[in-house]
Write a protein that holds these residues in place. Structure first.
Motif, short mmCIF file in Angstrom:
data_model
loop_
_atom_site.label_atom_id
_atom_site.label_comp_id
_atom_site.label_asym_id
_atom_site.label_seq_id
_atom_site.Cartn_x
_atom_site.Cartn_y
_atom_site.Cartn_z
N ALA A 33 -2.70 16.43 -12.93
CA ALA A 33 -1.98 15.78 -11.83
C ALA A 33 -2.90 14.88 -11.02
CB ALA A 33 -1.33 16.82 -10.93
N VAL A 34 -4.09 15.36 -10.67
CA VAL A 34 -4.99 14.53 -9.86
C VAL A 34 -5.49 13.34 -10.67
CG1 VAL A 34 -5.64 16.41 -8.31
CG2 VAL A 34 -7.04 15.98 -10.35
N GLN A 35 -5.72 13.53 -11.95
CA GLN A 35 -6.14 12.42 -12.80
C GLN A 35 -5.05 11.36 -12.86
OE1 GLN A 35 -8.00 13.15 -16.77
NE2 GLN A 35 -6.27 11.96 -17.55
N ALA A 36 -3.81 11.78 -13.03
CA ALA A 36 -2.70 10.82 -13.12
C ALA A 36 -2.54 10.04 -11.83
CB ALA A 36 -1.42 11.56 -13.46
N ALA A 37 -2.64 10.73 -10.68
CA ALA A 37 -2.49 10.05 -9.40
C ALA A 37 -3.59 9.03 -9.18
CB ALA A 37 -2.49 11.08 -8.27
N VAL A 38 -4.83 9.40 -9.46
CA VAL A 38 -5.95 8.49 -9.26
C VAL A 38 -5.87 7.31 -10.22
CG1 VAL A 38 -8.46 8.28 -9.51
CG2 VAL A 38 -7.48 10.17 -8.20
N ARG A 39 -5.42 7.56 -11.43
CA ARG A 39 -5.31 6.45 -12.38
C ARG A 39 -4.34 5.38 -11.87
NH1 ARG A 39 -3.72 6.87 -18.86
NH2 ARG A 39 -4.19 4.68 -19.34
N VAL A 40 -3.24 5.78 -11.26
CA VAL A 40 -2.30 4.81 -10.71
C VAL A 40 -2.99 3.97 -9.63
CG1 VAL A 40 -0.20 4.53 -9.33
CG2 VAL A 40 -0.23 6.13 -11.26
N LEU A 41 -3.76 4.61 -8.77
CA LEU A 41 -4.44 3.88 -7.71
C LEU A 41 -5.55 3.00 -8.24
CD1 LEU A 41 -4.54 6.69 -5.00
CD2 LEU A 41 -2.99 4.71 -5.10
N GLU A 42 -6.22 3.43 -9.31
CA GLU A 42 -7.23 2.57 -9.94
C GLU A 42 -6.61 1.29 -10.49
OE1 GLU A 42 -10.70 5.59 -11.64
OE2 GLU A 42 -9.02 5.04 -12.95
N ASP A 43 -5.38 1.36 -10.95
CA ASP A 43 -4.73 0.19 -11.55
C ASP A 43 -4.11 -0.73 -10.50
OD1 ASP A 43 -5.37 0.92 -14.13
OD2 ASP A 43 -3.44 1.88 -14.54
N ASP A 44 -4.09 -0.30 -9.25
CA ASP A 44 -3.48 -1.10 -8.19
C ASP A 44 -4.56 -1.88 -7.44
OD1 ASP A 44 -2.41 -1.67 -5.40
OD2 ASP A 44 -0.61 -0.92 -6.41
N PRO A 45 -4.44 -3.20 -7.33
CA PRO A 45 -5.52 -4.00 -6.73
C PRO A 45 -5.65 -3.86 -5.22
CG PRO A 45 -3.64 -5.39 -7.27
CD PRO A 45 -3.35 -4.04 -7.85
N ALA A 66 0.83 -1.20 0.00
CA ALA A 66 0.00 0.00 0.00
C ALA A 66 0.87 1.26 0.00
CB ALA A 66 -0.93 -0.01 1.20
N ARG A 67 1.91 1.27 0.81
CA ARG A 67 2.79 2.43 0.86
C ARG A 67 3.49 2.64 -0.48
NH1 ARG A 67 3.55 4.50 6.08
NH2 ARG A 67 2.83 3.12 7.75
N GLN A 68 3.90 1.54 -1.10
CA GLN A 68 4.55 1.64 -2.41
C GLN A 68 3.60 2.20 -3.45
OE1 GLN A 68 6.05 -2.11 -3.86
NE2 GLN A 68 7.19 -1.18 -5.53
N ALA A 69 2.34 1.76 -3.41
CA ALA A 69 1.35 2.27 -4.36
C ALA A 69 1.06 3.74 -4.13
CB ALA A 69 0.06 1.45 -4.24
N LEU A 70 0.95 4.15 -2.88
CA LEU A 70 0.74 5.56 -2.57
C LEU A 70 1.91 6.40 -3.08
CD1 LEU A 70 -0.65 5.28 1.07
CD2 LEU A 70 -1.93 6.10 -0.92
N ALA A 71 3.13 5.89 -2.89
CA ALA A 71 4.31 6.62 -3.37
C ALA A 71 4.29 6.76 -4.88
CB ALA A 71 5.57 5.90 -2.91
N ALA A 72 3.90 5.70 -5.59
CA ALA A 72 3.87 5.74 -7.05
C ALA A 72 2.81 6.72 -7.54
CB ALA A 72 3.59 4.35 -7.60
N ALA A 73 1.64 6.71 -6.91
CA ALA A 73 0.57 7.62 -7.31
C ALA A 73 0.95 9.07 -7.02
CB ALA A 73 -0.72 7.26 -6.58
N LEU A 74 1.56 9.28 -5.87
CA LEU A 74 1.98 10.63 -5.49
C LEU A 74 2.99 11.17 -6.50
CD1 LEU A 74 1.51 12.62 -3.08
CD2 LEU A 74 3.68 11.78 -2.17
#
Length: 310
Positions: A56-68, A32-40
Motif C-alpha cells: 500500500a505505501v509503495q503504491a501511494a508513493v509511486r502515484v506521487l512520484e509520477d505527479d509533477p 495537489a489535492r487531486q494528486a493526494l486523493a489519487a495516491a491515498l
C-alpha cells in the motif's frame, strides 16, 4: 457468515513547507489535492481488499512520484549542476526489512528500486550509478532525464542560483513524498521518496533514504515518514526516535511525533512527520505553514489537507 472487513489506516504526505493560498494559487492547490486523493486511494484500495501495508505505501508513493507537482520522481528538483538525483526508502515493520537508494538519475520510480533492493539483494542501501545499474539488472523501468524535468523546477533552480542566501523555508513550496500504513494483520510499513533540495551540491543526501532518520517502521511501535530540512532529521534520528519513545517509554504516537517536531524546531529545523501505529491510529505533526497530507481509515471518509489551519 462473512468475514469482517479488514481494519486499516493509511497516511500520506507530499512535503511540508511555506505554502499559502496566495503563493500556491487555486489551480496548483486543486491539482495537489487531486494528486493526494489519487495516491491515498491507490494505497487504500490495496488495504481495503486485505492487502499488505508494504504494498500500500509503495503504491501511494509511486502515484506521487509520477505527479509533477511533488519533489519526487517526475518533478524532482535540480541540483546546482542542473541534474536530478532521487532518493527513496521503504521499510517493513513486520520484520524490519528495508531497502534504500540515493542519487539515482535514470530510474523512473525510485520507490520501486528501493523495494527491489530490499527484496532481491543482500544490502539495504545502494547509491548513484550502482543503484541505477542494479535497477537495470532487475528490470526496473528506466527513464531519460527529460521524464523528470519540469519548467517550474528549472525556474526554482534559477531563483536559488540567483539568490544563494535565500532561507530554506522561503524557497520550499513543494517537497518529499511519503506514506505510512497499517494493514488488517496489524503490520505497519513506511515509504519515502524525494528529489532532495533545490541547488544541492557535492552529492548531498538528506534524511529520506536513511533508515531511522527519515523512514522507519516497526510493528512494536509505529511507522514514520518525514519531510523537511533533512540535516536536522538526521541529527535527531527522528523516525527511529519516535518509534523508540513509543516502544520503550510507552508514549502515544501523537505525543512522540509532536515532541520530536518541537525538538527539531529547537535545533532550528523545519518540517513534518506522518505516523501510524499497529492499533490503527494515525496522524501528523509539522512546524511549517503547511504540509500536503491525507489520511484514510477503514471506517471513515478520507481527509485531505494542505494548510496549517485545516
Amino acid at each position: 457468515m462473512t468475514d469482517p472487513a479488514p481494519t486499516w489506516t493509511i497516511v500520506i504526505h507530499g512535503g511540508a513547507g511555506s505554502m499559502t493560498p496566495d503563493n500556491l494559487g487555486a489551480a496548483e492547490e486543486a491539482a495537489a489535492r487531486q494528486a493526494l486523493a489519487a495516491a491515498l486511494e491507490a494505497g487504500a484500495a490495496i488495504l481495503r481488499s486485505g492487502g499488505a501495508s508494504l504494498d500500500a505505501v509503495q503504491a501511494a508513493v509511486r502515484v506521487l512520484e509520477d505527479d509533477p507537482h511533488f519533489n519526487a520522481g517526475r518533478g524532482s528538483v535540480f541540483t546546482a549542476e542542473g541534474r536530478i538525483e532521487c532518493d527513496a526508502a521503504i521499510m517493513d515493520g513486520a520484520n524490519l526489512d528495508a531497502g534504500a537508494v540515493a542519487g539515482v538519475r535514470s530510474t523512473k520510480n525510485p520507490i520501486l528500486l528501493a523495494r527491489e533492493v530490499m527484496d532481491r539483494s543482500t544490502h539495504v542501501f545502494l547509491a548513484g550509478v550502482g543503484a541505477d545499474n542494479f535497477g537495470r539488472a532487475h528490470d526496473i523501468e528506466a527513464a531519460e532525464p527529460s521524464w523528470f524535468e519540469t519548467p517550474e523546477r528549472r525556474r526554482q533552480l534559477d531563483e536559488i542560483l540567483a539568490n544563494p542566501d535565500m532561507p530554506f523555508d522561503s524557497a520550499m513550496k513543494y517537497g518529499t513524498v511519503g506514506a505510512v500504513a497499517v494493514d488488517g494483520d496489524g503490520h505497519v510499513a513506511s515509504a519515502t521518496s524525494t528529489g532532495g533540495l533545490t541547488g544541492k551540491k557535492w552529492g548531498r543526501v538528506g534524511d529520506s533514504p536513511l533508515i531511522g532518520a527519515g523512514t522507519y517502521a516497526d510493528d512494536r511501535a509505529a511507522a514514520v515518514s518525514c519531510t523537511g530540512a533533512g540535516e536536522y532529521f538526521i541529527r535527531l534520528g527522528v523516525a527511529h526516535e519516535i518509534c523508540a519513545r513509543v516502544r520503550l517509554a510507552g508514549w502515544s504516537i501523537e505525543d512522540a511525533a509532536d515532541t520530536l517536531i518541537d525538538e527539531l524546531g529547537d535545533l532550528g529545523g523545519k518540517g513534518g512527520v506522518i505516523v501510524v501505529s499497529p492499533d490503527g491510529s494515525g496522524g501528523w505533526a509539522f512546524n511549517t505553514k503547511a504540509m500536503y497530507r491525507a489520511m484514510a481509515m477503514h471506517d471513515s471518509a478520507p481527509e485531505i489537507a494542505i494548510y496549517g489551519h485545516e
